[in-house]
Design a protein around this motif. Structure first.
Motif, PDB file in Angstrom:
ATOM      1  N   ARG A 306       0.820  -1.210   0.000  1.00 11.79           N
ATOM      2  CA  ARG A 306       0.000   0.000   0.000  1.00 11.79           C
ATOM      3  C   ARG A 306       0.859   1.267   0.000  1.00 11.79           C
ATOM      4  NH1 ARG A 306      -5.413  -0.011   1.328  1.00 11.79           N
ATOM      5  NH2 ARG A 306      -6.377  -2.023   1.770  1.00 11.79           N
ATOM      6  N   ALA A 307       1.935   1.238   0.790  1.00 14.47           N
ATOM      7  CA  ALA A 307       2.819   2.404   0.836  1.00 14.47           C
ATOM      8  C   ALA A 307       3.454   2.661  -0.523  1.00 14.47           C
ATOM      9  CB  ALA A 307       3.900   2.192   1.895  1.00 14.47           C
ATOM     10  N   ALA A 308       3.898   1.591  -1.185  1.00 14.16           N
ATOM     11  CA  ALA A 308       4.501   1.740  -2.506  1.00 14.16           C
ATOM     12  C   ALA A 308       3.484   2.244  -3.523  1.00 14.16           C
ATOM     13  CB  ALA A 308       5.088   0.403  -2.957  1.00 14.16           C
ATOM     14  N   MET A 309       2.276   1.706  -3.479  1.00 14.58           N
ATOM     15  CA  MET A 309       1.227   2.154  -4.405  1.00 14.58           C
ATOM     16  C   MET A 309       0.909   3.633  -4.199  1.00 14.58           C
ATOM     17  SD  MET A 309      -1.539  -0.951  -4.579  1.00 14.58           S
ATOM     18  CE  MET A 309      -1.316  -2.346  -5.700  1.00 14.58           C
ATOM     19  N   ALA A 310       0.803   4.040  -2.938  1.00  7.81           N
ATOM     20  CA  ALA A 310       0.453   5.425  -2.644  1.00  7.81           C
ATOM     21  C   ALA A 310       1.523   6.383  -3.137  1.00  7.81           C
ATOM     22  CB  ALA A 310       0.232   5.594  -1.143  1.00  7.81           C
ATOM     23  N   LYS A 311       2.783   6.069  -2.841  1.00 10.90           N
ATOM     24  CA  LYS A 311       3.863   6.949  -3.299  1.00 10.90           C
ATOM     25  C   LYS A 311       3.920   6.992  -4.820  1.00 10.90           C
ATOM     26  CE  LYS A 311       8.801   7.926  -3.056  1.00 10.90           C
ATOM     27  NZ  LYS A 311       9.062   8.030  -4.499  1.00 10.90           N
ATOM     28  N   LEU A 312       3.820   5.833  -5.449  1.00 12.09           N
ATOM     29  CA  LEU A 312       3.906   5.769  -6.904  1.00 12.09           C
ATOM     30  C   LEU A 312       2.793   6.572  -7.561  1.00 12.09           C
ATOM     31  CD1 LEU A 312       5.050   4.572  -9.546  1.00 12.09           C
ATOM     32  CD2 LEU A 312       3.589   2.581  -9.157  1.00 12.09           C
ATOM     33  N   LEU A 313       1.561   6.294  -7.203  1.00 13.72           N
ATOM     34  CA  LEU A 313       0.449   6.975  -7.853  1.00 13.72           C
ATOM     35  C   LEU A 313       0.482   8.475  -7.589  1.00 13.72           C
ATOM     36  CD1 LEU A 313      -2.187   6.811  -9.482  1.00 13.72           C
ATOM     37  CD2 LEU A 313      -3.407   6.550  -7.317  1.00 13.72           C
ATOM     38  N   ALA A 314       0.739   8.864  -6.349  1.00 11.64           N
ATOM     39  CA  ALA A 314       0.672  10.281  -6.011  1.00 11.64           C
ATOM     40  C   ALA A 314       1.788  11.084  -6.664  1.00 11.64           C
ATOM     41  CB  ALA A 314       0.713  10.455  -4.496  1.00 11.64           C
ATOM     42  N   THR A 315       3.000  10.564  -6.674  1.00 12.55           N
ATOM     43  CA  THR A 315       4.099  11.330  -7.258  1.00 12.55           C
ATOM     44  C   THR A 315       3.985  11.414  -8.777  1.00 12.55           C
ATOM     45  OG1 THR A 315       5.513   9.354  -7.228  1.00 12.55           O
ATOM     46  CG2 THR A 315       5.686  10.858  -5.353  1.00 12.55           C
ATOM     47  N   GLU A 316       3.572  10.333  -9.408  1.00  9.08           N
ATOM     48  CA  GLU A 316       3.368  10.375 -10.856  1.00  9.08           C
ATOM     49  C   GLU A 316       2.196  11.295 -11.204  1.00  9.08           C
ATOM     50  OE1 GLU A 316       5.226   9.032 -13.223  1.00  9.08           O
ATOM     51  OE2 GLU A 316       6.603   7.916 -11.927  1.00  9.08           O
ATOM     52  N   THR A 317       1.160  11.271 -10.386  1.00  7.78           N
ATOM     53  CA  THR A 317       0.009  12.147 -10.595  1.00  7.78           C
ATOM     54  C   THR A 317       0.404  13.609 -10.468  1.00  7.78           C
ATOM     55  OG1 THR A 317      -1.622  10.522  -9.884  1.00  7.78           O
ATOM     56  CG2 THR A 317      -2.228  12.841  -9.640  1.00  7.78           C
ATOM     57  N   ALA A 318       1.155  13.926  -9.422  1.00  6.70           N
ATOM     58  CA  ALA A 318       1.558  15.315  -9.217  1.00  6.70           C
ATOM     59  C   ALA A 318       2.382  15.829 -10.388  1.00  6.70           C
ATOM     60  CB  ALA A 318       2.338  15.446  -7.916  1.00  6.70           C
ATOM     61  N   GLN A 319       3.251  14.980 -10.933  1.00 10.81           N
ATOM     62  CA  GLN A 319       4.032  15.387 -12.107  1.00 10.81           C
ATOM     63  C   GLN A 319       3.106  15.744 -13.259  1.00 10.81           C
ATOM     64  OE1 GLN A 319       7.837  15.099 -12.446  1.00 10.81           O
ATOM     65  NE2 GLN A 319       7.185  16.636 -13.898  1.00 10.81           N
ATOM     66  N   TYR A 320       2.099  14.911 -13.502  1.00  6.45           N
ATOM     67  CA  TYR A 320       1.136  15.164 -14.575  1.00  6.45           C
ATOM     68  C   TYR A 320       0.360  16.452 -14.328  1.00  6.45           C
ATOM     69  CZ  TYR A 320      -3.304  14.975 -17.013  1.00  6.45           C
ATOM     70  OH  TYR A 320      -4.417  15.324 -17.742  1.00  6.45           O
ATOM     71  N   VAL A 321      -0.146  16.624 -13.115  1.00  6.52           N
ATOM     72  CA  VAL A 321      -0.995  17.774 -12.806  1.00  6.52           C
ATOM     73  C   VAL A 321      -0.209  19.077 -12.918  1.00  6.52           C
ATOM     74  CG1 VAL A 321      -2.337  18.907 -10.985  1.00  6.52           C
ATOM     75  CG2 VAL A 321      -2.606  16.457 -11.397  1.00  6.52           C
ATOM     76  N   VAL A 322       0.986  19.106 -12.350  1.00  2.00           N
ATOM     77  CA  VAL A 322       1.785  20.329 -12.418  1.00  2.00           C
ATOM     78  C   VAL A 322       2.171  20.638 -13.860  1.00  2.00           C
ATOM     79  CG1 VAL A 322       3.981  21.397 -11.741  1.00  2.00           C
ATOM     80  CG2 VAL A 322       2.624  20.144 -10.060  1.00  2.00           C
ATOM     81  N   ASP A 323       2.552  19.627 -14.621  1.00  2.05           N
ATOM     82  CA  ASP A 323       2.916  19.841 -16.017  1.00  2.05           C
ATOM     83  C   ASP A 323       1.725  20.373 -16.821  1.00  2.05           C
ATOM     84  OD1 ASP A 323       5.045  19.347 -18.169  1.00  2.05           O
ATOM     85  OD2 ASP A 323       3.307  18.309 -18.996  1.00  2.05           O
ATOM     86  N   THR A 324       0.544  19.807 -16.593  1.00  4.25           N
ATOM     87  CA  THR A 324      -0.658  20.274 -17.290  1.00  4.25           C
ATOM     88  C   THR A 324      -0.991  21.697 -16.882  1.00  4.25           C
ATOM     89  OG1 THR A 324      -1.496  18.004 -17.355  1.00  4.25           O
ATOM     90  CG2 THR A 324      -3.078  19.761 -17.778  1.00  4.25           C
ATOM     91  N   ALA A 325      -0.811  22.011 -15.600  1.00  8.43           N
ATOM     92  CA  ALA A 325      -1.071  23.371 -15.122  1.00  8.43           C
ATOM     93  C   ALA A 325      -0.145  24.372 -15.809  1.00  8.43           C
ATOM     94  CB  ALA A 325      -0.894  23.434 -13.608  1.00  8.43           C
ATOM     95  N   VAL A 326       1.124  24.013 -15.957  1.00  2.00           N
ATOM     96  CA  VAL A 326       2.061  24.884 -16.663  1.00  2.00           C
ATOM     97  C   VAL A 326       1.600  25.105 -18.096  1.00  2.00           C
ATOM     98  CG1 VAL A 326       4.411  25.035 -17.580  1.00  2.00           C
ATOM     99  CG2 VAL A 326       4.046  24.310 -15.217  1.00  2.00           C
ATOM    100  N   GLN A 327       1.166  24.046 -18.751  1.00  2.00           N
ATOM    101  CA  GLN A 327       0.723  24.152 -20.146  1.00  2.00           C
ATOM    102  C   GLN A 327      -0.480  25.083 -20.267  1.00  2.00           C
ATOM    103  OE1 GLN A 327       2.609  22.640 -22.316  1.00  2.00           O
ATOM    104  NE2 GLN A 327       1.511  23.201 -24.180  1.00  2.00           N
TER     105      GLN A 327
END
Length: 381
Positions: A306-327
Motif C-alpha cells: 500500500r505504501a509503494a502504491m500510494a507513493k507511486l500513484l501520487a508522485t506520478e500524478t503530481a508530475q502530470y498535474v503540475v505539467d498540465t497546469a504549466v501548459q
C-alpha cells in the motif's frame, strides 16, 4: 473515521495548518537561502508544535500535515518531513539515553536531523550499501566510505547512518548508527540540485561509533530503514498531493479569468476536460494515500504494498498535474518566481527519492506474488 474520509475535526485542523503556513511559515521560507537549512523555519515548526506531533501521532496525521503544508509552503513541508525522516529511527529504535539526548532538540527545532541511506553506488538498491563499519577491537566500529544525495547534509546536527557491519551478507549485514555531526572524520559537501532544499554528500574517514550509537540491533539496520520508509512513503505521496492541489487551484483561478478566443478559457471544452482530469487524478491519489496511511496505523499486513502504491500513484500524478497546469498557464508559468515554476522544480524529485517509481513497481509486484503464492488461509508474518 474511515480510510476514505476525514472527520470535521481533521478537516478543520488541515485548514488551520494551511493558515499557519501562509501567515507564519511562508514569510520565513521566503527569507531562506535555497540549498541551505532554514533554521528559523525549522524553529518555527517546533514552536508551533508540529515537530513534536511527528512522534506522537500516526501515519495519517503525518500525511495530513504534509499535504496541508505543501499546498501553501513546500519549504515548510520539506523541513518538517526531513526532521521526521532523520529522527524517526531514534524515536522508534533509540535507547532511552539516545531519545533523551536528541529528540527534545529535534522537536523544538534546535537540532536538525538527516537520514543517511543512499550512496553513490547504492541508491535504489539499498541492500548494496558499501559504507563499511569495521570493528576497532574495543567493541566499537570505524565508519569508512561515502553517502550521497542526503537531504539536510552537510548542515544537519545528527545523522541516522546505515553501514555494512557484515560483508557479503546483503540486507542482513547492515547496522543503523546515530552519528552526531561533530564526530572526527565526518565531513560533507553541498550538492547543487534542481530541488531548492539542502542536499549533500558525506565522507566518513574512520569515523568512530560505539555500541551506544547503534539504533536497534547490530545487523538489523535494514529493518530500521525499511520500517521508516514504510511510514514515510505514503506521506511523500501526501506531499505530492498537496503540490497537485496547489497547481489545480491555481489553474481553476487562471482559466476562470483568462480571456481567449472570445471568452474565458474554462469555456473551451479542451481546457475544461483537462482540468477535470487533473482533479480526478488528484483525488484518486489522495484517497490512496489516506488508505495507505490508515493501513499503517492499523498494523495491516499489506503496508509495504500500500505504501509503494500510494507513493507511486501520487508522485506520478503530481508530475502530470503540475505539467498540465504549466501548459494551461502558458509562458507566464515559466517565469522565475511563479508558483508553477516553483512547483515544477519541486515535483520532479519525489519520483526518485525514498525509492524511485521503478522501485515502487518492483515492491508492488513482489508483494502481489508473495500473496498469490501463500497457501489459502495462511497468515503472513
Amino acid at each position: 473515521m474511515t480510510a476514505f474520509s476525514l472527520d470535521p475535526g481533521q478537516t478543520a485542523w488541515c485548514a488551520e495548518l494551511r493558515a499557519l503556513a501562509g501567515q507564519q511559515l511562508r514569510p520565513l521560507a521566503d527569507k531562506g537561502e535555497p540549498g541551505h537549512v532554514n533554521r528559523p523555519l525549522v524553529a518555527a515548526l517546533g514552536r508551533l508544535g508540529l515537530l513534536s506531533r511527528l512522534f506522537s501521532s500516526g501515519a495519517l496525521d503525518l500525511c495530513l500535515m504534509r499535504e496541508s503544508l505543501a499546498q501553501v509552503c513546500t519549504e515548510a513541508e520539506t523541513a518538517l518531513a526531513l526532521q521526521g525522516l532523520g529522527a524517526h529511527p531514534v524515536h522508534a529504535y533509540g535507547t532511552a539515553a539516545q531519545r533523551a539526548r536528541w529528540l527534545p532538540g529535534v522537536t523544538d527545532g534546535d537540532a536538525v536531523a538527516a537520514f543517511a541511506l543512499s550512496e553513490p553506488g547504492a541508491g535504489s538498491d539499498a541492500a548494496a550499501l558499501a559504507l563499511r563499519a569495521d570493528e576497532d577491537g574495543t567493541g566499537g566500529w570505524r565508519l569508512t566510505g561515502e553517502k550521497c544525495w542526503i537531504s539536510n547534509a552537510p548542515e544537519a546536527d545528527l545523522y541516522t547512518v546505515f553501514a555494512r557491519t557484515t560483508p557479503g551478507a546483503g540486507a542482513r549485514g547492515v547496522t543503523a548508527f546515530l552519528v552526531p555531526a561533530d564526530r572526527p572524520g565526518l565531513t560533507g559537501t553541498p550538492l547543487d540540485m534542481l530541488s531548492p532544499h539542502p542536499i549533500g554528500a558525506l565522507a566518513f574517514d574512520a569515523v568512530p561509533v560505539t555500541a551506544d550509537d547503534v539504533l536497534g540491533e547490530p545487523g538489523h539496520g535494514f529493518r530500521v530503514a525499511m520500517n521508516t520508509l514504510n511510514l514515510f512513503r505514503p506521506s511523500v505521496g501526501a506531499f505530492a498531493v498537496g503540490m497537485a492541489q496547489a497547481a489545480l487551484d491555481a489553474t481553476l483561478a487562471h482559466t476562470s479569468r483568462r480571456e481567449a478566443f472570445g471568452g474565458p478559457l474554462k469555456d473551451l471544452q479542451t481546457v475544461a476536460h483537462q482540468v477535470a482530469e487533473m482533479a480526478l487524478r488528484t483525488e484518486a491519489a489522495r484517497l490512496m494515500v489516506y488508505a495507505a496511511a490508515a493501513a499503517h496505523d492499523e498494523g495491516a499486513q499489506d503496508v509495504p504494498r500500500r505504501a509503494a502504491m500510494a507513493k507511486l500513484l501520487a508522485t506520478e500524478t503530481a508530475q502530470y498535474v503540475v505539467d498540465t497546469a504549466v501548459q494551461l498557464h502558458g509562458a507566464r508559468a515559466l517565469r522565475r518566481g511563479h508558483l508553477l515554476e516553483h512547483l515544477y522544480r519541486e515535483v520532479r524529485a519525489p519520483r526518485i527519492y525514498e525509492g524511485a517509481s521503478e522501485v515502487q513497481r518492483a515492491i508492488i509486484a513482489k508483494e502481489l506474488y508473495r500473496t498469490a503464492e501463500r497457501p489459502e488461509g495462511a497468515v503472513s508474518r
